[in-house]
Design an enzyme around this catalytic site. Sequence first.
Site, short mmCIF file in Angstrom:
data_model
loop_
_atom_site.label_atom_id
_atom_site.label_comp_id
_atom_site.label_asym_id
_atom_site.label_seq_id
_atom_site.Cartn_x
_atom_site.Cartn_y
_atom_site.Cartn_z
N CYS A 17 22.69 -0.56 -64.49
CA CYS A 17 23.26 0.72 -64.90
C CYS A 17 22.83 1.13 -66.30
O CYS A 17 23.13 2.23 -66.73
CB CYS A 17 24.77 0.69 -64.80
SG CYS A 17 25.37 0.58 -63.12
N HIS A 139 16.33 5.11 -46.53
CA HIS A 139 15.07 5.76 -46.85
C HIS A 139 14.33 4.94 -47.89
O HIS A 139 14.95 4.43 -48.82
CB HIS A 139 15.33 7.17 -47.37
CG HIS A 139 14.09 7.99 -47.49
ND1 HIS A 139 13.42 8.48 -46.39
CD2 HIS A 139 13.40 8.41 -48.57
CE1 HIS A 139 12.36 9.17 -46.80
NE2 HIS A 139 12.34 9.14 -48.13
#
Lengths: 349, 206
Positions: A17, A139
């Site tokens: 993060c 994806h």
Amino acid sequence: MNSQDIDLLKTVEYGGCSAKLPPAELAGILSKLPQMQHPNIMVDIETHDDAGVYKLNDETALIFTTDFFPPICSDPFEFGEIAATNALSDVYAMGGTPLLALNLLMFSSAQMPISVFEKILAGGQSKVKEAGCLIMGGHTIEDHPPKYGLAVVGTVHPDKLITNAAAKPGDVLILTKPLGIGVLVAAQRLNMVRENAYRNGIEQMKILNNFGRDVMVRHGVRCATDITGFGLLGHALKMAEAGNVSLSIKSRDLPIIDQADQLANDGCIPGASFRNLSYVQPHLHVAKLVEPHLKMLAADAQTSGGLLMCVPPDKVQDVLNDLRSVNTHTQASIVGEVLPKTRKSIYLE
Amino acid sequence: MHTIDTKGKLCPEPLIMAKNGLRDVEEGEKILVISDNETSFQNLMSFLSDLGANPVAEQKGEEYFVEATKPPESSEKAEKNPEAYCSVPGVSEPSDDYVVVARSCRMGEGDEELGRLLIRGYFNALKGMDNLPTHIVMYNGGINLALKDTDTAIALGELEDKGVTIIVCGTCVDFYRVKEKVAVGRISNMYQIANILAEAGHVVYL
């Protein structure tokens, strides 16, 4: 190259993060986009909450979120586990239950053996399974270094939604996981961290926030957020602004991951901490005797961090007892309180 | 001078090197840290300021030269242990922390209008001083100084930005029913106020 030899941490400068855009820049960009309005939207980007929430009917609201990032650790399977845990966390922070997930993966088969690809996905899937959630597909895009995460749909009863905007003066702040992941990972790159301390940090990131969610639901907690890339101070600021309150945070009561305290004191403070601090600075008052390295740990970017809850005073002891009753949350701590709104949003003392 | 070359290194390495460099010299002695990265340089400045090492920077072309002074041991102790700070006389810093207490919205006894005028003048004068209090504590009628649309609240805000912790008595805010009107400061309880007064080097009552 064998996948055993792959050290994913070496592929990136900023992983996990901490790879977020600087918060101030992001806020500037988002404020320029027209806001979408719909009567069924319960939570949108306005309050910088963990996820968007859409009310389907009186019984069910959908929680919709995504999170993905470059490697935070060396091992592909563990990277998958951590990225998935982190993405699922937004749903838990809002009191919800993850239902469906999609894999989002950027990966270059020219740069890395395909077995690494498999291991990342397998790590992610194991956490999604632990959460009782279903992977419906995903994806993949050719890119290096790799990035992985999930888009997640969860559900919550509209009346039981937990937001970051419901803090009330008098509430007590409880943090469920210790701080210092950013420091620890930076130290790992420099070989400054003890193996067992580093392992402990990795294990912290793999802990789902579902138990924290259960405790919140059991005791009727209405306000929480999860602590990730903007650090405790950054996410606390969003909570203060969304709820129109001020917060006090006690630096000496902050739970810190083993060894991160000493490392930060030795100067092992990643750049993301300074970025987060400068974002919060205009809204922050730091009392004179706060130790500088504790201030920086309060700004340390967390990956898959804990929940920051606002708990009414009469429920604090029960919430804390429940959290500490399991060995994954022994460092859950009271870290401050909610105050009426004044000039500064956060008082670090 | 002890020179630390951090060129080509990214955070947190320059910070660790600077901290180690300070360990290697005597109190009051200077080190020179060289950086060629703007972000690392800024982080170094912030880090060294936090350590009380008074960094002074100079840019030459693409390189930054930061001179920092090893702070006296006592100021490091102060961060960890406020009690120790009071017993160890600092070398460069004032030896005594103090707390200012406003018991009413006036300074001194006598004419009320004059008292208000004086307290405004006091806070404005305080802003320009080097030796600032650690805290300004307001209780009873003193909390009126922190309310919205007062010029004292503006002065208190400026002091807060300079690092002074402004404390407003929560019981008093509730008693006078002005919770929505407090503009500046941390609304606090008597336990915290009692602690601040107990730990203060000395207390200035207005």
